[in-house]
Write a protein that holds these residues in place. Structure first.
Motif, PDB file in Angstrom:
ATOM      1  N   GLN A 177      31.884  80.417  29.877  1.00  9.59           N
ATOM      2  CA  GLN A 177      31.262  81.635  30.403  1.00  9.59           C
ATOM      3  C   GLN A 177      30.186  81.296  31.428  1.00  9.59           C
ATOM      4  OE1 GLN A 177      32.529  84.429  29.834  1.00  9.59           O
ATOM      5  NE2 GLN A 177      33.754  84.024  28.002  1.00  9.59           N
ATOM      6  N   TYR A 178      29.382  80.284  31.123  1.00  9.63           N
ATOM      7  CA  TYR A 178      28.367  79.874  32.092  1.00  9.63           C
ATOM      8  C   TYR A 178      29.008  79.332  33.361  1.00  9.63           C
ATOM      9  CZ  TYR A 178      24.708  80.373  28.541  1.00  9.63           C
ATOM     10  OH  TYR A 178      23.841  80.865  27.592  1.00  9.63           O
ATOM     11  N   GLN A 179      30.125  78.637  33.214  1.00  9.59           N
ATOM     12  CA  GLN A 179      30.823  78.139  34.402  1.00  9.59           C
ATOM     13  C   GLN A 179      31.301  79.300  35.285  1.00  9.59           C
ATOM     14  OE1 GLN A 179      33.801  75.708  32.325  1.00  9.59           O
ATOM     15  NE2 GLN A 179      33.014  73.932  33.462  1.00  9.59           N
ATOM     16  N   VAL A 180      31.842  80.320  34.627  1.00 14.21           N
ATOM     17  CA  VAL A 180      32.331  81.477  35.384  1.00 14.21           C
ATOM     18  C   VAL A 180      31.188  82.121  36.158  1.00 14.21           C
ATOM     19  CG1 VAL A 180      33.291  83.799  35.174  1.00 14.21           C
ATOM     20  CG2 VAL A 180      34.299  81.916  33.886  1.00 14.21           C
ATOM     21  N   LYS A 181      30.019  82.254  35.529  1.00  8.54           N
ATOM     22  CA  LYS A 181      28.873  82.842  36.218  1.00  8.54           C
ATOM     23  C   LYS A 181      28.461  81.979  37.401  1.00  8.54           C
ATOM     24  CE  LYS A 181      27.484  84.619  31.764  1.00  8.54           C
ATOM     25  NZ  LYS A 181      26.637  84.351  30.591  1.00  8.54           N
ATOM     26  N   ALA A 182      28.490  80.650  37.197  1.00 13.19           N
ATOM     27  CA  ALA A 182      28.147  79.749  38.297  1.00 13.19           C
ATOM     28  C   ALA A 182      29.154  79.882  39.435  1.00 13.19           C
ATOM     29  CB  ALA A 182      28.085  78.312  37.792  1.00 13.19           C
ATOM     30  N   ALA A 183      30.432  79.989  39.073  1.00 10.76           N
ATOM     31  CA  ALA A 183      31.468  80.140  40.094  1.00 10.76           C
ATOM     32  C   ALA A 183      31.300  81.447  40.858  1.00 10.76           C
ATOM     33  CB  ALA A 183      32.848  80.074  39.446  1.00 10.76           C
ATOM     34  N   ASP A 184      30.967  82.506  40.132  1.00 11.06           N
ATOM     35  CA  ASP A 184      30.740  83.809  40.771  1.00 11.06           C
ATOM     36  C   ASP A 184      29.622  83.700  41.808  1.00 11.06           C
ATOM     37  OD1 ASP A 184      30.591  86.728  41.136  1.00 11.06           O
ATOM     38  OD2 ASP A 184      28.776  86.575  39.938  1.00 11.06           O
ATOM     39  N   LEU A 185      28.540  83.041  41.437  1.00  8.75           N
ATOM     40  CA  LEU A 185      27.428  82.873  42.361  1.00  8.75           C
ATOM     41  C   LEU A 185      27.828  82.014  43.547  1.00  8.75           C
ATOM     42  CD1 LEU A 185      24.769  82.261  39.593  1.00  8.75           C
ATOM     43  CD2 LEU A 185      24.701  84.168  41.209  1.00  8.75           C
ATOM     44  N   GLY A 186      28.587  80.961  43.262  1.00  6.91           N
ATOM     45  CA  GLY A 186      29.031  80.087  44.333  1.00  6.91           C
ATOM     46  C   GLY A 186      29.919  80.801  45.333  1.00  6.91           C
ATOM     47  N   LEU A 187      30.821  81.625  44.830  1.00  9.62           N
ATOM     48  CA  LEU A 187      31.705  82.369  45.723  1.00  9.62           C
ATOM     49  C   LEU A 187      30.924  83.358  46.573  1.00  9.62           C
ATOM     50  CD1 LEU A 187      34.728  82.947  43.344  1.00  9.62           C
ATOM     51  CD2 LEU A 187      34.702  81.560  45.417  1.00  9.62           C
ATOM     52  N   ARG A 188      29.903  83.991  45.967  1.00  7.09           N
ATOM     53  CA  ARG A 188      29.071  84.897  46.748  1.00  7.09           C
ATOM     54  C   ARG A 188      28.353  84.131  47.873  1.00  7.09           C
ATOM     55  NH1 ARG A 188      25.127  88.171  43.066  1.00  7.09           N
ATOM     56  NH2 ARG A 188      25.962  87.168  41.212  1.00  7.09           N
ATOM     57  N   ALA A 189      27.855  82.937  47.526  1.00  2.00           N
ATOM     58  CA  ALA A 189      27.166  82.115  48.527  1.00  2.00           C
ATOM     59  C   ALA A 189      28.124  81.706  49.629  1.00  2.00           C
ATOM     60  CB  ALA A 189      26.560  80.888  47.852  1.00  2.00           C
ATOM     61  N   LYS A 190      29.333  81.304  49.260  1.00  5.95           N
ATOM     62  CA  LYS A 190      30.337  80.876  50.236  1.00  5.95           C
ATOM     63  C   LYS A 190      30.701  82.021  51.181  1.00  5.95           C
ATOM     64  CE  LYS A 190      35.144  79.420  50.417  1.00  5.95           C
ATOM     65  NZ  LYS A 190      35.598  80.715  50.922  1.00  5.95           N
ATOM     66  N   THR A 191      30.906  83.212  50.605  1.00  3.91           N
ATOM     67  CA  THR A 191      31.239  84.376  51.425  1.00  3.91           C
ATOM     68  C   THR A 191      30.115  84.699  52.395  1.00  3.91           C
ATOM     69  OG1 THR A 191      32.626  85.278  49.659  1.00  3.91           O
ATOM     70  CG2 THR A 191      31.873  86.815  51.345  1.00  3.91           C
ATOM     71  N   PHE A 192      28.883  84.614  51.902  1.00  6.57           N
ATOM     72  CA  PHE A 192      27.727  84.888  52.767  1.00  6.57           C
ATOM     73  C   PHE A 192      27.703  83.924  53.944  1.00  6.57           C
ATOM     74  CE2 PHE A 192      23.404  84.776  54.263  1.00  6.57           C
ATOM     75  CZ  PHE A 192      22.929  86.062  54.075  1.00  6.57           C
TER      76      PHE A 192
END
Length: 769
Positions: A744-759
């Motif tokens: 679950q923590y990995q998924v949250k980290a991935a979500d944040l990473g994808l947001r950063a990548k998109t930005f």
């Protein structure tokens, strides 16, 4: 079991890394087609273009508008007119937990009147703190007319920090207004009343009823009003109204207008004409001119007296020391506005068609030469209008309030009866332009229009009636704020904005870049006192303590935390009759990751912003099961962010019951989950590789996302270690569950990473060589 999620995650990342982003094609018709379909003109499109703020764009100005009978403050942007926030002030505001958590309840308790909790307020006149006459964007002050209170709002976090109650007044329309360096916040009484809390018959109105002007001392270092250093200048039983503080040459003085100087007492019930007849029979009322600097010195020298524990400068002392003077003004005025250069004061009377411009220099000359036409019944010197007047301008019917332009001598005045705004030159007394408003405009506001350097550009008309402007919503219509372009010779109406909250009386606008709001608190912060909370809790140190006194009264203190996506503790057990205090610290450091906390049947709703500690206290006076949950949709597993308050009957025993999981897990389940976690980490590594290969440190938003993702991966490591420890014990049940938590923590980290990548992709990031 988790392959669909893993595949979706991998596909999303792969598409972003390996493929060119799809370019959308707009299916909309041409501009001409849209205009024809919607019946728009080129003038409409020009107005729309002037207010349109693209997605992700920011407004140039921020507006703080009174929320009227809501008791709150409304925040919106200009030119977009987008609503941004309601600030809870005198009334509870559930979304922010205001009036529901213990910390904000303590603020609201400061506003008790005669020992009663007051959860209603009528906000009227917001004022932004000033330095050398310029808005500095640090604090906002707002008054309550219904109950004579003033609130302090810290613009670091847009939260109400303090309320003070006027110990002398019974109402207070005239406020809040600040002096040039926010030395004082000025408020004036409205309806004359005895200073005493005791009954005084109306037959003693002239002798024992009084008005007044209060100068609340503001302590800039503490960010709070200091009542002990504040004082009131006594005034006759006229209805004092709005005020303004001097600037530049008029610094040290303030000006307050009034109405009902007839001192008429109505009484339809007694066979007499109503107040409105008796309070508007004279041709003029009085403008009060007060030398507040001299008044403050007299109070410091012990020349005042204590009334209800507050410092009061009596009329006779004020008069003897050249502190208080009266000047006739057109009857039933509603506003006095000091020009940006501090040389003139503009006053308009609702029952007169003129705006009157008074000269501060002429007022001072009259005082210096002791040239007075008379004294009022209370011995206050009256300066003749002709000895103080600079000029008058015939503006129209029902002139009310005036604001100023960046161009010298240019002012704007609202015309209530005419439903118009007048643009005019106050130096020459010449009308320049008029614009129709919908309908019955009260206040109006230009950008930074109360400061020494107004910006001009835009004007907002705060209209009392909307009538036919919007879709019908029943007999109670919204208010209407209309945005007007004042950058040219003629005014242009740009936008109608319905406001569905109270009656917004007045508003102030400040350049957005002057505001420096925070995005998170220091960990474990009490936002209302601006100090570390004594109940702050760190991860892993959550606890529940129960103590009882000699009489058997028991208290349960819960020290908990919130983080995506769980509340710790998830189970709280108390006994019927216990007093329960739950203190929750939001462990998030990411911007906008607020958690809420609501509970069945206990009137509990907390808003816990990143770093904040918020508390709630209640008596568990009924046995039962009380679910609680996070109210802010904070993550994919937001709905699983839950828990139970179990209130057992007194003397309850569990009878050896054992809690068992309904779903059983095996070694194979655990190993499968670990495999998923390894694959997920590979996806995360891909995202990290993309981010670190670009100039992400040039983008503060991405830096914050990366910091948050790093925190989440740190939590993942902790869960991973617990999973491995349970696997070593061959406790496959808990090993599997901890492995799932790791994921679950990995998924949250991935979500944040994808947001950063998109930005980074959307904002032109470049590869680092």
């Amino acid at each position: 079991m988790h392959i669909p999620m893993k595949r979706a995650l991998a596909m999303a990342v792969g598409a972003g890394i390996g493929l060119a982003a799809a370019v959308p094609t707009w299916a909309a018709g041409s501009l001409e087609e849209v205009m024809e379909e919607r019946g728009l003109t080129q003038k409409d499109l020009l107005a729309a273009a002037k207010t349109y703020t693209p997605t992700g764009g920011r407004d140039e100005y921020m507006v703080f508008a009174s929320g009227g009978q809501s008791g709150q403050v409304i925040v919106y942007g200009i030119p977009s007119m987008r609503l941004l926030k309601y600030i809870g002030v005198f009334t509870p505001e559930p979304w922010q937990g205001y009036g529901f958590d213990d910390e904000s309840k303590a603020v609201m308790a400061q506003g008790r009147v005669r020992g009663k909790d007051i959860t209603y307020g009528d906000t009227h006149h917001p004022a932004i703190s000033e330095t050398k006459g310029e808005y500095d964007g640090q604090y906002l002050f707002i008054n309550d007319k219904a109950n004579p209170r003033v609130a302090v709002i810290d613009l670091h976090d847009f939260e109400t920090k303090q309320m003070v109650v006027n110990p002398l007044f019974k109402s207070q329309h005239g406020g809040a207004f600040v002096t040039e360096n926010t030395e004082y916040v000025i408020t004036a009484a409205q309806y004359a009343a005895p200073y005493s809390q005791d009954f005084v018959p109306l037959e003693k109105f002239n002798e024992e009823y009084r008005g007044g002007i209060t100068y609340w001392k503001f302590d800039r270092d503490k960010g709070r009003i200091d009542p002990s250093a504040s004082f009131t200048v006594e005034a006759p039983p006229y209805s004092q109204d709005l005020s303004d503080a001097g600037k530049g040459p008029s610094h040290g003085w303030s000006f307050t207008n009034s109405f009902c100087t007839e001192r008429y007492i109505g009484g339809i019930e007694r066979g007499r004409p109503p107040f409105e007849a008796g309070c508007s029979s004279k041709d003029t009322d009085f403008l009060h001119a007060v030398n507040w600097q001299k008044a403050a010195q007299l109070i410091a020298d012990g020349k005042g007296k204590k009334v209800n524990g507050a410092d009061l400068l009596p009329i006779e002392v004020a008069v003897a020391n050249d502190v208080l003077f009266l000047i006739p003004e057109p009857k039933s005025p509603h506003g006095v506005d000091v020009t940006p250069d501090g040389k003139y004061l503009v006053v308009s009377g609702k029952l007169d068609s003129h705006a009157s411009v008074y000269s501060f220099e002429k007022i001072q000359n009259a005082i210096k030469n002791q040239k007075f036409e008379a004294k009022d019944p209370y011995g206050i010197p009256i300066i003749a209008m002709e000895d103080a007047l600079h000029t008058q301008a015939e503006l129209g019917l029902g002139p009310l309030h005036t604001q100023f332009d960046s161009e010298k001598c240019i002012a704007y005045t609202s015309l209530y009866v005419d439903s118009m705004v007048a643009k005019w030159n106050y130096c020459e007394g010449k009308v320049l332009d008029k614009l129709s408003i919908h309908y019955n405009i009260g206040h109006l506001m230009t950008m930074e229009g109360d400061s020494v350097t107004p910006d001009g550009k835009y004007l907002v008309a705060l209209n009392k009636l909307a009538i036919d402007r919007f879709n019908p919503v029943g007999p109670l219509h919204p208010q209407n704020h209309q945005l007007i372009d004042i950058s040219g010779a003629q005014m242009q109406l740009l936008y109608d904005m319905p406001l569905p909250l109270g009656e917004p009386h007045y508003a102030v606008a400040i350049k957005a870049d002057k505001l420096k709001p925070g995005v998170r608190y220091k960990s474990g912060w009490d936002s209302r006192t601006d100090q570390a909370s004594p109940y702050r809790t760190r991860a892993g140190r959550e606890k529940t303590e129960r103590t009882c006194d000699a009489d058997g009264n028991c208290r349960v203190e819960v020290y908990g935390t919130t983080i995506r996506s769980h509340i710790t503790p998830e189970i709280i057990q108390v006994q019927e009759g216990d007093t329960v205090s739950i203190h929750l610290t939001n462990l998030e450091r990411a911007q906008d990751e607020t958690h809420g906390f609501a509970m069945y049947g206990q009137n509990v709703q907390l808003s816990i912003e990143p770093g904040k500690t918020a508390s709630t206290t209640f008596v568990a006076d009924q046995q039962g099961v009380f679910p609680y949950y996070c109210t802010e949709f904070c993550s994919a597993l937001h709905l699983e962010m839950q828990g139970y308050l179990l209130v057992t009957p007194k003397g309850y025993e569990s009878e050896g019951l054992v809690l068992e999981d309904a779903t059983k897990y095996s070694k194979e389940d655990y190993e499968g989950q670990v495999g998923t976690n390894i694959d997920t980490q590979a996806v995360i590594d891909m995202v990290v590789g993309y981010i670190t290969s670009h100039n992400y440190k040039d983008f503060p938003t991405v830096v914050a996302l990366v910091e948050d993702a790093t925190d989440q991966l740190g939590f993942a490591e902790e869960a991973k270690a617990k999973a491995k420890a349970k696997a070593d014990e061959k406790d496959w049940q808990d090993a599997m569950l901890w492995a799932n938590q790791w994921w679950q923590y990995q998924v949250k980290a991935a979500d944040l990473g994808l947001r950063a990548k998109t930005f980074l992709e959307e904002n032109g990031a470049v590869k680092v060589k």
